[in-house]
Every structure is written in C-alpha cells, then in structure tokens.
Scaffold this active site. Structure first.
Site, PDB file in Angstrom:
ATOM      1  N   HIS A 127      46.721 119.100  51.537  1.00 35.33           N
ATOM      2  CA  HIS A 127      46.921 120.096  50.483  1.00 35.33           C
ATOM      3  C   HIS A 127      45.934 119.938  49.334  1.00 35.33           C
ATOM      4  O   HIS A 127      45.818 120.850  48.503  1.00 35.33           O
ATOM      5  CB  HIS A 127      48.345 120.005  49.927  1.00 35.33           C
ATOM      6  N   ASP A 253      56.233 116.935  60.724  1.00 41.04           N
ATOM      7  CA  ASP A 253      57.367 117.555  60.059  1.00 41.04           C
ATOM      8  C   ASP A 253      57.744 118.910  60.651  1.00 41.04           C
ATOM      9  O   ASP A 253      58.657 119.573  60.142  1.00 41.04           O
ATOM     10  CB  ASP A 253      57.114 117.682  58.558  1.00 41.04           C
TER      11      ASP A 253
END
Length: 316
Positions: A127, A253
């Site tokens: 990110h 995830d």
C-alpha cells in the site's frame, strides 16, 4: 527439490503496535514456529538480510517522505495516517530492514544462488506509495526489489503478481507509467474493501498503458473464481509480457477464515495459485520467483497457507 531461500530477521519482531492491531509480531512468531514444527525450515536456504543502501530506497520513495517517516518515529508518533498504520521508535529502521529482506531474496534468485525465494518480512509494503505510507505499510518492499533487480542485475522485464485481498495501490501507483514492470492484482472489489482502488479500467498510464491488470473479485469469491481469473486473465498477460523475473506480493488474507475481508479462498486455492505461478515462471523466466509476505491476519490460516506455498515453491 528446488533451492528456496527463506529470508528472515529476528529484528522484524521489533516493529510493535502501541495498541491492539492485526499486524503484529505474533504473525511472524507463529509462522516461524509452524514452519519449524512442520519440518519445512530445514529444507530452505536461510538468508539473514541487511539494511539496504539509501539509494535502493530512493529508487522508489521520495526523499521528503523518508525524512518525514524517520522524524515521526523519532518523535514517538503512534500512527502515520488516519490511525490504521502504527509507528513506534523502531518502525523506520525495521521498515528499511523489511525492504532489505526483499532485496536479499531477489539477490539470491537473480544471482542463481537459489531458484526461488520467500521473504518472511514485516511490516508489509504494497500500500505504500512513492510519497505516503498507509494500510499497515511504510515502504513498498516488492517495488524496491523490482527496481533493485533491474538496476543491479539488468533484468529488463519484471512481473509483479499481487494476490493480497486488498488492492496493491502503492505498487500500482509506482509503476503505472513504466512499461518494464507488469502489475497484476487480484483482490476484493474496491467498492467493498480498502483501499478503494483496483478497478478493471485502471490499466496504466502513458508508456505504461496496458501493463497494469486488475481482477477485482466480488465478496464471497473463492477457489473457482480465482482459478478462472488466473487462467483467463493472468496466463495471457504473462505470455504477452514474457517476464524475466516474477515477484509475488503474497498476502494470505483472501482466506475464508481471515477477519479483514469477505473472500472464501482455501488452502487449496493458494496451492493452485502458487503452482500456477511456478508453471508460468518455468515457461517464461527460468522458474525465477521471489515471493514477499504481505497480509494474512488469522494466524492458523496464515501459517498453513505459507506452508503450502513453500511446498509448491520447493517442488521440482
């Protein structure tokens, strides 16, 4: 059996949240213990990374951002952004060491000392943009590794496959105008999940138009939907781009037990994705894969999936 480097440093545990947080040192503690108990660690080539040279980071990140991040850690700031990206006094140096881990794995593969590599590093990175950290990420580890192999080892075309459930907005931003780095991301639809980017029409800009490919998945998607995306979208992209090295932003995830998303991928789904990338790498880039840990916040599913991931990377 392939030679797989395992990049790890005990200092990765020093980046510690000042409050309860899903991205904690316990992730790596649990992973390391599990791989040892499962008998995987003795099969791997242990690599202890070092801190990178400043120029390695500056190929990706703006110097003003690095100064701001270092000052924030020295001041004792608890968070970097709106509150989900924490800091402590060690965070800047450990972020550098995390990027150094991705570099170390890339070096092992680029020099032929290992066939593949898995970098068990933290904090995660995908990110982080050129000028901003966010989403638990401080420095963009996989982007630093991509630039390193291009500059240091003369690799012309790098492909990054990001299967973290959250879109790798930082990696996309860094390379969106670069035709030498292909970025593929499969993630939960940005209408439902952070960071709200990664739509089909985001395909790069300028000279990099066509070297960004996003596969947003609807909530509840699982192994079958991921398989189809790999077969129908990723495989043709690999064949067109013909990478010389494959980097993986390996977040786990998207697993059905992970608390931060709504996907239904199982351990066998991650086995398929890894095996698929091994096949693609064998066909186009001499089998060279460098996998970099990103997310994965339910410890049992994280450790099981990484074990399977490594089994497939080890397979001949």
């Amino acid at each position: 059996m392939k030679r797989v480097a395992y990049v790890y440093h005990p200092d990765y545990l020093l980046h510690t949240p000042p409050f309860e947080h899903p991205e904690s040192p316990d992730r790596l503690r649990a992973l390391h213990r599990h791989l040892d108990a499962a008998g995987i660690l003795p099969l791997l080539l242990p690599v202890t990374p070092d801190y990178p040279e400043n120029g390695e980071i500056l190929r990706v990140h703006d110097p003003a951002y690095l100064r701001r991040l270092e000052r924030a850690c020295r001041r004792g700031d608890l968070t970097l952004d709106a509150g989900d990206t924490y800091l402590d006094k060690n965070s800047y140096s450990i972020a550098l060491l995390s990027a150094g881990g991705a570099i170390a794995g890339a070096d092992m593969v680029a020099t032929g000392k290992a066939d593949r590599a898995f970098c068990a590093i933290r904090p995660p990175g995908h990110h982080a943009t050129r000028t901003e950290g966010m989403g638990f990420c401080l420095l963009n580890n996989v982007a630093v590794a991509a630039r390193h192999v291009q500059e240091r080892h003369g690799v012309s075309r790098v492909m990054i496959v990001d299967w973290d459930v959250h879109h790798g907005n930082g990696t996309q931003e860094i390379f969106q105008e670069d035709p030498t780095v292909f970025f593929f991301s499969i993630h939960e639809n940005p209408s439902f999940l952070y960071p709200g980017t990664g739509r089909r029409w985001e395909t790069g800009r300028g000279a990099g138009e066509g070297t960004t490919l996003n596969a947003p998945m609807q909530p509840g998607a699982g192994d079958d939907e991921y398989r189809l995306a790999f077969e129908r979208m990723l495989a043709p992209a690999v064949e067109r781009f013909r990478p010389e090295l494959l980097l993986v932003s390996a977040g786990f995830d998207a697993h059905r037990d992970d608390p931060l998303a709504d996907m239904q991928v199982t351990e066998e789904g991650f086995r398929f994705m890894t095996r698929f990338l091994v096949t693609m790498a064998n066909a186009w880039c001499g089998g060279r894969i460098v996998s970099v840990l990103e997310g994965g916040y339910e410890r049992q599913s994280l450790t099981r999936c990484v074990e399977i991931h490594l089994q497939e990377l080890l397979a001949d």
